[in-house]
Design an enzyme around this catalytic site. Structure first.
Site, PDB file in Angstrom:
ATOM      1  N   SER A 132       0.824  -1.214   0.000  1.00 26.96           N
ATOM      2  CA  SER A 132       0.000   0.000   0.000  1.00 26.96           C
ATOM      3  C   SER A 132       0.857   1.264   0.000  1.00 26.96           C
ATOM      4  CB  SER A 132      -0.919   0.006   1.226  1.00 26.96           C
ATOM      5  OG  SER A 132      -1.882  -1.021   1.110  1.00 26.96           O
ATOM      6  N   ILE A 157       3.657  -9.936  -9.325  1.00 33.23           N
ATOM      7  CA  ILE A 157       3.660  -9.262 -10.620  1.00 33.23           C
ATOM      8  C   ILE A 157       2.927 -10.114 -11.665  1.00 33.23           C
ATOM      9  CG2 ILE A 157       5.090  -8.198 -12.406  1.00 33.23           C
ATOM     10  CD1 ILE A 157       5.277  -6.904  -9.549  1.00 33.23           C
ATOM     11  N   HIS A 338     -26.741 -21.757  -5.454  1.00 26.23           N
ATOM     12  CA  HIS A 338     -26.422 -23.041  -6.086  1.00 26.23           C
ATOM     13  C   HIS A 338     -26.346 -24.191  -5.077  1.00 26.23           C
ATOM     14  CE1 HIS A 338     -25.332 -20.583  -9.569  1.00 26.23           C
ATOM     15  NE2 HIS A 338     -25.169 -21.675 -10.277  1.00 26.23           N
ATOM     16  N   GLY A 339     -26.210 -23.871  -3.807  1.00 17.79           N
ATOM     17  CA  GLY A 339     -26.067 -24.936  -2.805  1.00 17.79           C
ATOM     18  C   GLY A 339     -24.808 -25.751  -3.076  1.00 17.79           C
ATOM     19  N   GLU A 363      -4.159  -3.660  -6.961  1.00 16.93           N
ATOM     20  CA  GLU A 363      -4.366  -2.306  -7.502  1.00 16.93           C
ATOM     21  C   GLU A 363      -4.998  -1.374  -6.462  1.00 16.93           C
ATOM     22  OE1 GLU A 363      -4.987  -1.847 -11.534  1.00 16.93           O
ATOM     23  OE2 GLU A 363      -4.416  -3.892 -12.040  1.00 16.93           O
ATOM     24  N   THR A 365      -5.911  -1.752  -2.084  1.00 15.11           N
ATOM     25  CA  THR A 365      -6.907  -2.438  -1.259  1.00 15.11           C
ATOM     26  C   THR A 365      -8.159  -1.567  -1.105  1.00 15.11           C
ATOM     27  OG1 THR A 365      -6.033  -1.415   0.738  1.00 15.11           O
ATOM     28  CG2 THR A 365      -5.091  -3.554   0.120  1.00 15.11           C
TER      29      THR A 365
HETATM   30  N1  COS Z   1      -2.369  10.732 -10.487  1.00 16.49           N
HETATM   31  C1  COS Z   1      -1.291  11.540 -10.596  1.00 16.49           C
HETATM   32  N2  COS Z   1      -0.584  11.966  -9.524  1.00 16.49           N
HETATM   33  C2  COS Z   1      -0.983  11.563  -8.317  1.00 16.49           C
HETATM   34  C3  COS Z   1      -2.097  10.712  -8.129  1.00 16.49           C
HETATM   35  C4  COS Z   1      -2.805  10.316  -9.276  1.00 16.49           C
HETATM   36  N3  COS Z   1      -3.872   9.517  -9.179  1.00 16.49           N
HETATM   37  N4  COS Z   1      -2.247  10.481  -6.811  1.00 16.49           N
HETATM   38  C5  COS Z   1      -1.275  11.138  -6.192  1.00 16.49           C
HETATM   39  N5  COS Z   1      -0.504  11.802  -7.091  1.00 16.49           N
HETATM   40  C6  COS Z   1       0.633  12.684  -6.827  1.00 16.49           C
HETATM   41  C7  COS Z   1       0.251  13.777  -5.829  1.00 16.49           C
HETATM   42  O1  COS Z   1      -0.308  14.873  -6.507  1.00 16.49           O
HETATM   43  C8  COS Z   1       1.570  14.106  -5.184  1.00 16.49           C
HETATM   44  O2  COS Z   1       2.272  14.960  -6.046  1.00 16.49           O
HETATM   45  P1  COS Z   1       3.358  16.068  -5.505  1.00 16.49           P
HETATM   46  O3  COS Z   1       4.583  15.326  -5.153  1.00 16.49           O
HETATM   47  O4  COS Z   1       3.557  16.982  -6.673  1.00 16.49           O
HETATM   48  O5  COS Z   1       2.721  16.750  -4.332  1.00 16.49           O
HETATM   49  C9  COS Z   1       2.276  12.761  -5.149  1.00 16.49           C
HETATM   50  O6  COS Z   1       1.685  11.953  -6.174  1.00 16.49           O
HETATM   51  C10 COS Z   1       2.170  12.060  -3.832  1.00 16.49           C
HETATM   52  O7  COS Z   1       0.796  11.819  -3.592  1.00 16.49           O
HETATM   53  P2  COS Z   1       0.227  11.507  -2.151  1.00 16.49           P
HETATM   54  O8  COS Z   1       0.723  12.535  -1.190  1.00 16.49           O
HETATM   55  O9  COS Z   1      -1.238  11.356  -2.296  1.00 16.49           O
HETATM   56  O10 COS Z   1       0.901  10.123  -1.807  1.00 16.49           O
HETATM   57  P3  COS Z   1       0.642   9.233  -0.513  1.00 16.49           P
HETATM   58  O11 COS Z   1       1.902   8.505  -0.301  1.00 16.49           O
HETATM   59  O12 COS Z   1       0.052  10.017   0.597  1.00 16.49           O
HETATM   60  O13 COS Z   1      -0.539   8.239  -0.890  1.00 16.49           O
HETATM   61  C11 COS Z   1      -1.593   6.439  -1.971  1.00 16.49           C
HETATM   62  C12 COS Z   1      -0.661   7.631  -2.029  1.00 16.49           C
HETATM   63  C13 COS Z   1      -1.840   5.787  -0.646  1.00 16.49           C
HETATM   64  C14 COS Z   1      -2.911   6.859  -2.576  1.00 16.49           C
HETATM   65  C15 COS Z   1      -0.807   5.507  -2.884  1.00 16.49           C
HETATM   66  O14 COS Z   1       0.403   5.146  -2.282  1.00 16.49           O
HETATM   67  C16 COS Z   1      -1.553   4.286  -3.299  1.00 16.49           C
HETATM   68  O15 COS Z   1      -2.415   4.348  -4.162  1.00 16.49           O
HETATM   69  N6  COS Z   1      -1.190   3.142  -2.668  1.00 16.49           N
HETATM   70  C17 COS Z   1      -1.695   1.878  -3.106  1.00 16.49           C
HETATM   71  C18 COS Z   1      -0.743   1.303  -4.097  1.00 16.49           C
HETATM   72  C19 COS Z   1      -1.371   0.244  -4.924  1.00 16.49           C
HETATM   73  O16 COS Z   1      -2.449   0.407  -5.467  1.00 16.49           O
HETATM   74  N7  COS Z   1      -0.650  -0.848  -5.043  1.00 16.49           N
HETATM   75  C20 COS Z   1      -1.067  -1.919  -5.877  1.00 16.49           C
HETATM   76  C21 COS Z   1       0.015  -2.156  -6.857  1.00 16.49           C
HETATM   77  S1  COS Z   1      -0.491  -2.681  -8.394  1.00 16.49           S
HETATM   78  S2  COS Z   1      -1.088  -4.487  -8.128  1.00 16.49           S
END
Ligand code: COS
Length: 386
Positions: A132, A157, A338-339, A363, A365
Site C-alpha cells: 500500500s 507481478i 447453487h447450494g 491495484e 486495497t
Molecule cells: N495521479 C497523478 N498523480 C498523483 C495521483 C494520481 N492519481 N495520486 C497522487 N498523485 C501525486 C500527488 O499529486 C503528489 O504529487 P506532488 O509530489 O507533486 O505533491 C504525489 O503523487 C504524492 O501523492 P500523495 O501525497 O497522495 O501520496 P501518498 O503517499 O500520501 O498516498 C496512496 C498515495 C496511498 C494513494 C498511494 O500510495 C496508493 O495508491 N497506494 C496503493 C498502491 C497500490 O495500489 N498498489 C497496488 C500495486 S499494483 S497491483
C-alpha cells in the site's frame, strides 16, 4: 451523462460478449484446474484488439474510449478473471503509462508490439515489503554511463514470467521520498532479470503471477519513462486506469453470478417447485441485480469522466471499491443459491468466488480506496502525520 450506448458501443459490446462466451469461457475451467497460463488464448484476445483497446490506431491500438473499453473488460471478466487480468495489466497499467508519459520513440518501440500481443508487459511496483505504501520503494536505480543499474525485488507481478517488457519503478535518491522515484521500460531479456512463478494462489490459477529478482539490471537512458522524479505519478496515473479496469471486470463477475444464479434457481426444484419461487431466493437475486446495476453505473461514470478529460481519481476509487466488494458479495450469494452444486467447478460461480477475492487487494486495497475517497472529502491526507 447519457446512459444510452452508441451503435458502435452496442456492437463492440455484443462482439465482446460473443467472443467471451464462445472463445474464452470454454477454456476457463481446464486452465484454472491445470494452473495453465493460456498463451494461445492471449493471442486470440490480442487479435480481437483488446490488448490495446484504448491505444490510438496510429500505434496499433483499437482506439476505443474508456466507456467502450469498460464494456470489453466486463464481457471478458464475466467469464474468466485470469484472462481479464491480462487485458487490465497490458492495456491499463502498461500501455496507458507509455501513452501518457512516453516519448514518440518509446511509443513507436513498444505500443504496436503490446497491442498486437507480440510482447506482453508487466507492471513492477509492488515489492515484498512495499504494498500500500507504494512510494516507499526499496528497489534502487543507480546512474551509470549510458543508463541505469537497477537492483531490488518485486512481488505479485501479473504476467511477470511471460512479459517481454517490464515497467519497473525504482528509487534513485531515498532522501527525496516519492519525488526520487523513476519508471523504466526494462527489456526482460536483460541479464539479472529473474522472474519466478508464485504457486499456491487461492484463485486466478490460470493467471501468470511472479516474484522478480532484479540483480543489477541495465536500463539505457532511453528506457526512462518520464523524468527522474516522475515515477510515483507514472504509477498513480496507471493505477487510475488499472482500477477502472478491475472495477469493470468485477461488473462482469456480478452479472455472471446473477445470470447463473437466476438460471439455476429457475431449473432447480425443491419442495415440488423451482427454488426461484421462494421469496428468500428471489431476495438474493434482487440484491445481486441492484449491486450489479450500481457497480456498472459507477464504472460508466468513471469512464465518462476519463473520456471527457475530467479529474476522476476519486470516482475511479469509488467504482473500484464498490464493484470489487459487490462482486465478492455476489459470488458468495451465487454459491448460496447453487447450494452444494456451487461448491465444485461444474459451475463458474465456484471459480468466481476464488478469483474475485484478490480484487479488493490488488491495484489498491479497499482500505486504500477509502483513504483516497476520505481525503477528497476532508482535504486531509491521513497518511501524513498532522
Ligand atoms: N495521479 C497523478 N498523480 C498523483 C495521483 C494520481 N492519481 N495520486 C497522487 N498523485 C501525486 C500527488 O499529486 C503528489 O504529487 P506532488 O509530489 O507533486 O505533491 C504525489 O503523487 C504524492 O501523492 P500523495 O501525497 O497522495 O501520496 P501518498 O503517499 O500520501 O498516498 C496512496 C498515495 C496511498 C494513494 C498511494 O500510495 C496508493 O495508491 N497506494 C496503493 C498502491 C497500490 O495500489 N498498489 C497496488 C500495486 S499494483 S497491483
Amino acid at each position: 451523462m447519457d446512459f444510452s450506448l452508441t451503435d458502435e458501443q452496442e456492437l463492440v459490446r455484443a462482439t465482446a460478449k460473443q467472443f467471451a462466451h464462445e472463445v474464452v469461457a470454454p477454456r476457463a475451467r481446464e486452465s484454472a484446474r491445470n494452473a495453465r497460463f493460456d498463451v494461445e488464448l492471449v493471442g486470440k484476445i490480442a487479435e480481437q484488439g483488446y490488448l490495446g483497446a484504448i491505444v490510438p490506431r496510429e500505434y496499433g491500438g483499437a482506439g476505443l474510449d474508456y466507456r467502450t473499453y469498460g464494456l470489453v473488460v466486463e464481457a471478458v471478466g464475466g467469464v474468466d478473471s485470469a484472462m481479464r487480468t491480462v487485458i487490465s495489466v497490458q492495456t491499463s497499467l502498461v500501455c496507458s503509462a507509455i501513452l501518457r508519459w512516453g516519448t514518440e520513440e518509446q511509443k513507436q518501440a513498444w505500443l504496436p508490439r503490446l497491442c498486437s500481443g507480440e510482447a506482453l508487459g508487466c507492471f513492477c511496483l509492488t515489492e515484498p515489503d512495499t504494498g500500500s505504501d507504494a512510494a516507499n520503494q526499496r528497489t534502487r536505480a543507480a546512474k551509470v554511463d549510458g543508463g541505469w543499474r537497477i537492483t531490488g525485488s518485486k512481488m505479485w507481478i501479473s504476467l511477470g514470467n511471460h512479459a517481454k517488457l517490464a515497467l519497473v519503478f525504482a528509487q534513485t535518491d531515498p532522501e527525496k521520498g516519492h519525488r526520487g522515484l523513476a519508471a523504466f521500460l526494462v527489456d526482460t531479456d536483460q541479464d539479472g532479470f529473474q522472474p519466478q512463478e508464485i504457486h499456491g494462489k487461492m484463485g486466478l490459477h490460470a493467471s501468470d503471477t511472479a516474484s522478480i529478482a532484479l540483480d543489477d539490471v541495465f536500463a539505457p537512458d532511453a528506457a526512462l519513462l518520464g523524468e527522474v522524479g516522475d515515477g510515483f505519478k507514472v504509477a498513480m496515473g496507471a493505477l487510475d486506469s488499472g482500477r477502472f479496469s478491475v472495477a469493470a471486470g468485477c461488473v462482469g463477475i456480478c452479472q455472471d453470478c446473477l445470470d447463473e444464479s437466476t438460471r439455476y434457481a429457475t431449473e432447480r426444484r425443491q419442495f415440488d417447485r423451482p427454488i426461484a419461487s421462494f421469496q428468500l431466493v428471489q431476495a438474493m437475486l434482487a440484491e445481486m441485480r441492484v449491486k450489479t446495476d450500481a457497480a456498472r453505473l459507477l464504472v460508466w461514470r468513471a469512464g465518462w469522466l476519463k473520456d471527457t478529460g475530467q479529474p476522476n481519481t476519486t470516482e475511479t476509487s469509488i467504482a473500484k471499491l464498490f464493484a470489487t466488494e459487490a462482486a465478492q458479495w455476489c459470488a458468495n450469494e451465487a454459491i448460496q443459491v447453487h447450494g452444494g452444486a456451487g461448491y465444485v467447478d461444474d459451475h463458474p460461480v465456484e471459480r468466481h468466488f476464488r478469483d474475485v477475492r484478490v480484487t479488493t487487494l490488488y491495484e489498491g486495497t479497499s482500505q486504500i480506496q477509502r483513504l483516497i475517497i476520505g481525503r477528497s472529502l476532508t482535504g486531509i491526507n491521513a497518511l501524513v502525520p498532522s
